[in-house]
Design an enzyme around this catalytic site. Structure first.
Site, PDB file in Angstrom:
ATOM      1  N   LYS A  82       3.861   4.429  -5.514  1.00 43.94           N
ATOM      2  CA  LYS A  82       2.370   4.352  -5.330  1.00 43.94           C
ATOM      3  C   LYS A  82       2.078   5.801  -5.882  1.00 43.94           C
ATOM      4  O   LYS A  82       0.967   5.940  -6.494  1.00 43.94           O
ATOM      5  CB  LYS A  82       1.825   3.925  -3.838  1.00 43.94           C
ATOM      6  CG  LYS A  82       2.050   2.515  -3.785  1.00 43.94           C
ATOM      7  CD  LYS A  82       1.292   1.914  -4.734  1.00 43.94           C
ATOM      8  CE  LYS A  82       1.315   0.262  -4.300  1.00 43.94           C
ATOM      9  NZ  LYS A  82       0.366  -0.672  -5.365  1.00 43.94           N
ATOM     10  N   TYR A 102       8.432   3.041  -1.264  1.00 47.56           N
ATOM     11  CA  TYR A 102       6.747   2.681  -1.341  1.00 47.56           C
ATOM     12  C   TYR A 102       5.903   3.852  -1.630  1.00 47.56           C
ATOM     13  O   TYR A 102       5.139   3.611  -2.767  1.00 47.56           O
ATOM     14  CB  TYR A 102       6.277   2.019  -0.363  1.00 47.56           C
ATOM     15  CG  TYR A 102       4.893   1.303  -0.142  1.00 47.56           C
ATOM     16  CD1 TYR A 102       4.848   0.197  -1.156  1.00 47.56           C
ATOM     17  CD2 TYR A 102       3.999   1.732   0.477  1.00 47.56           C
ATOM     18  CE1 TYR A 102       3.588  -0.563  -1.428  1.00 47.56           C
ATOM     19  CE2 TYR A 102       2.606   0.935   0.041  1.00 47.56           C
ATOM     20  CZ  TYR A 102       2.450  -0.047  -0.655  1.00 47.56           C
ATOM     21  OH  TYR A 102       1.420  -0.660  -0.686  1.00 47.56           O
TER      22      TYR A 102
HETATM   23  P1  NDP Z   1      -0.287  -9.640  -0.913  1.00 51.74           P
HETATM   24  O1  NDP Z   1       1.309  -9.490  -0.799  1.00 51.74           O
HETATM   25  O2  NDP Z   1      -0.979 -10.088   0.296  1.00 51.74           O
HETATM   26  O3  NDP Z   1      -0.575 -10.614  -2.135  1.00 51.74           O
HETATM   27  C1  NDP Z   1       0.493  -9.860  -3.132  1.00 51.74           C
HETATM   28  C2  NDP Z   1      -0.272 -10.593  -4.523  1.00 51.74           C
HETATM   29  O4  NDP Z   1       0.864 -10.133  -5.763  1.00 51.74           O
HETATM   30  C3  NDP Z   1      -0.038 -12.207  -4.501  1.00 51.74           C
HETATM   31  O5  NDP Z   1      -0.814 -12.729  -5.327  1.00 51.74           O
HETATM   32  C4  NDP Z   1       1.447 -12.201  -5.099  1.00 51.74           C
HETATM   33  O6  NDP Z   1       1.750 -13.464  -6.025  1.00 51.74           O
HETATM   34  C5  NDP Z   1       1.330 -11.291  -6.043  1.00 51.74           C
HETATM   35  N1  NDP Z   1       2.736 -10.586  -6.567  1.00 51.74           N
HETATM   36  C6  NDP Z   1       3.703 -10.244  -5.969  1.00 51.74           C
HETATM   37  N2  NDP Z   1       4.715  -9.794  -6.674  1.00 51.74           N
HETATM   38  C7  NDP Z   1       4.376 -10.054  -7.986  1.00 51.74           C
HETATM   39  C8  NDP Z   1       4.962  -9.752  -9.113  1.00 51.74           C
HETATM   40  N3  NDP Z   1       6.340  -9.336  -9.116  1.00 51.74           N
HETATM   41  N4  NDP Z   1       4.273 -10.152 -10.102  1.00 51.74           N
HETATM   42  C9  NDP Z   1       3.085 -10.673 -10.057  1.00 51.74           C
HETATM   43  N5  NDP Z   1       2.553 -10.934  -9.066  1.00 51.74           N
HETATM   44  C10 NDP Z   1       3.015 -10.788  -7.958  1.00 51.74           C
HETATM   45  O7  NDP Z   1      -0.449  -8.139  -0.970  1.00 51.74           O
HETATM   46  P2  NDP Z   1      -1.942  -7.317  -0.734  1.00 51.74           P
HETATM   47  O8  NDP Z   1      -3.027  -8.247  -1.240  1.00 51.74           O
HETATM   48  O9  NDP Z   1      -1.716  -6.687   0.510  1.00 51.74           O
HETATM   49  O10 NDP Z   1      -1.697  -6.021  -1.745  1.00 51.74           O
HETATM   50  C11 NDP Z   1      -2.268  -6.236  -2.928  1.00 51.74           C
HETATM   51  C12 NDP Z   1      -2.032  -4.541  -3.634  1.00 51.74           C
HETATM   52  O11 NDP Z   1      -2.641  -3.598  -2.656  1.00 51.74           O
HETATM   53  C13 NDP Z   1      -0.525  -4.178  -3.803  1.00 51.74           C
HETATM   54  O12 NDP Z   1      -0.563  -3.501  -4.745  1.00 51.74           O
HETATM   55  C14 NDP Z   1      -0.234  -3.442  -2.301  1.00 51.74           C
HETATM   56  O13 NDP Z   1       0.850  -2.404  -2.543  1.00 51.74           O
HETATM   57  C15 NDP Z   1      -1.477  -2.676  -2.340  1.00 51.74           C
HETATM   58  N6  NDP Z   1      -2.056  -2.094  -0.932  1.00 51.74           N
HETATM   59  C16 NDP Z   1      -1.985  -3.046   0.201  1.00 51.74           C
HETATM   60  C17 NDP Z   1      -2.221  -2.714   1.420  1.00 51.74           C
HETATM   61  C18 NDP Z   1      -2.354  -3.544   2.533  1.00 51.74           C
HETATM   62  O14 NDP Z   1      -2.511  -2.980   3.762  1.00 51.74           O
HETATM   63  N7  NDP Z   1      -2.278  -4.718   2.410  1.00 51.74           N
HETATM   64  C19 NDP Z   1      -2.346  -1.132   1.673  1.00 51.74           C
HETATM   65  C20 NDP Z   1      -2.317  -0.327   0.613  1.00 51.74           C
HETATM   66  C21 NDP Z   1      -2.083  -1.008  -0.866  1.00 51.74           C
HETATM   67  P3  NDP Z   1       2.500 -14.753  -5.275  1.00 51.74           P
HETATM   68  O15 NDP Z   1       1.261 -15.465  -4.419  1.00 51.74           O
HETATM   69  O16 NDP Z   1       2.939 -15.590  -6.222  1.00 51.74           O
HETATM   70  O17 NDP Z   1       3.449 -14.262  -4.628  1.00 51.74           O
END
Ligand code: NDP
Length: 248
Positions: free
Chosen positions: A163, A159
């Site tokens: 990133k 991961y």
């Molecule tokens: P969630 O898992 O809660 O939500 C992920 C979202 O991305 C959903 O809308 C999902 O769609 C969509 N998604 C997942 N895979 C794909 C794909 N292959 N193509 C298109 N859409 C996709 O994640 P978060 O909101 O927590 O994370 C969002 C971003 O923030 C990510 O990049 C994550 O790495 C980053 N991040 C998050 C942290 C945290 O603590 N939460 C910390 C640091 C970074 P669907 O509903 O269809 O599954």
């Protein structure tokens, strides 16, 4: 430095992974600032439709597009679909991402390929496609992670690798697109309460303890920084920690 109310009036934004978590909060926040919003999802059609309704309730236009960032054609194609639906593109938020954590020996080749395809290749392809459609004033905002900078324990190698690649991508985009008046910036969230990383999950206590504020953040707290960057005119190639002091 100001972000006045409705600073995105008349703008169109595309948020990848906008159906849940940080992406959903960002889509609604950008709409509150005046933007029409396209969002992508893979499996969460119902959740995506809820976000569309929330944006429309704010008086803005919205469209949900099924586009898997792991698929090269769909990652690039989401941009054209958003432009077709909403008439242009001013702001791209590269938010879609996946976290596959675990010891090195437990990660399959498929895990490695999928994480790099979604978190890195998809971001590159969507950004390139967006750059081809944006005019001066375009904004590319990418969601990285506090783990791009500091890996606080074992199990995060893949991961963190994915990133940290976004740091180079953002700086390169800033240099390449700056002459056209397009900015590129990177936001590094700390532990944020979402489906990916729930604040009541098994490893939540340790993550909160690593922050200076001693708590998880909310998706809205990340979205407000994205909204700032969508309006900022003289910020590019920069990284912003929204991590409660995880990096302090
Ligand atoms: P969630 O898992 O809660 O939500 C992920 C979202 O991305 C959903 O809308 C999902 O769609 C969509 N998604 C997942 N895979 C794909 C794909 N292959 N193509 C298109 N859409 C996709 O994640 P978060 O909101 O927590 O994370 C969002 C971003 O923030 C990510 O990049 C994550 O790495 C980053 N991040 C998050 C942290 C945290 O603590 N939460 C910390 C640091 C970074 P669907 O509903 O269809 O599954």
């Amino acid at each position: 430095m100001t972000t006045s109310e409705k600073n995105l009036n008349g703008k169109v934004a595309l948020v990848t992974g906008g159906s849940r978590g940080i992406g959903a909060a960002t889509a609604v926040r950008l709409a509150r600032e005046g933007a029409d919003v396209a969002l992508t999802y893979v499996n969460g059609k119902e959740a995506a439709d809820d976000v569309v309704r929330a944006v429309e309730a704010l008086g803005r236009r919205a469209v949900a597009l099924r586009a898997d960032s792991a698929d090269a054609g769909e990652a690039a194609g989401a941009v054209g679909a958003a432009v077709d639906a909403l008439g242009g593109l001013d702001v791209l938020v590269n938010n879609a991402g996946i976290g596959v954590l675990g010891p090195l020996e437990d990660l399959s080749l498929a895990d490695v390929d999928r994480v790099l395809a979604v978190n890195v290749r998809g971001v590159f392809l969507t950004s390139r496609s967006a750059a081809g459609r944006m005019g001066a004033g375009g904004r590319i905002i990418t969601i990285g992670s506090c783990m791009a900078k500091r890996v606080p324990g074992p199990g995060g190698t893949l991961y963190a690798l994915s990133k940290s690649a976004l740091v180079g991508l953002t700086k390169g985009l800033a240099r390449e697109l700056g002459p056209r008046g397009i900015t590129a910036n990177l936001v590094h969230p700390g532990p944020i309460d979402t489906d990916m990383n729930p604040a009541d999950g098994p490893y939540a206590g340790g993550q909160a303890a690593l922050t200076a504020l001693g708590r998880f953040g909310t998706a809205g707290e990340v979205a407000s920084t994205v909204a700032y960057l969508a309006g900022a005119t003289y910020v590019t190639g920069a990284e912003f920690a929204v991590d409660g002091g995880h990096a302090a």
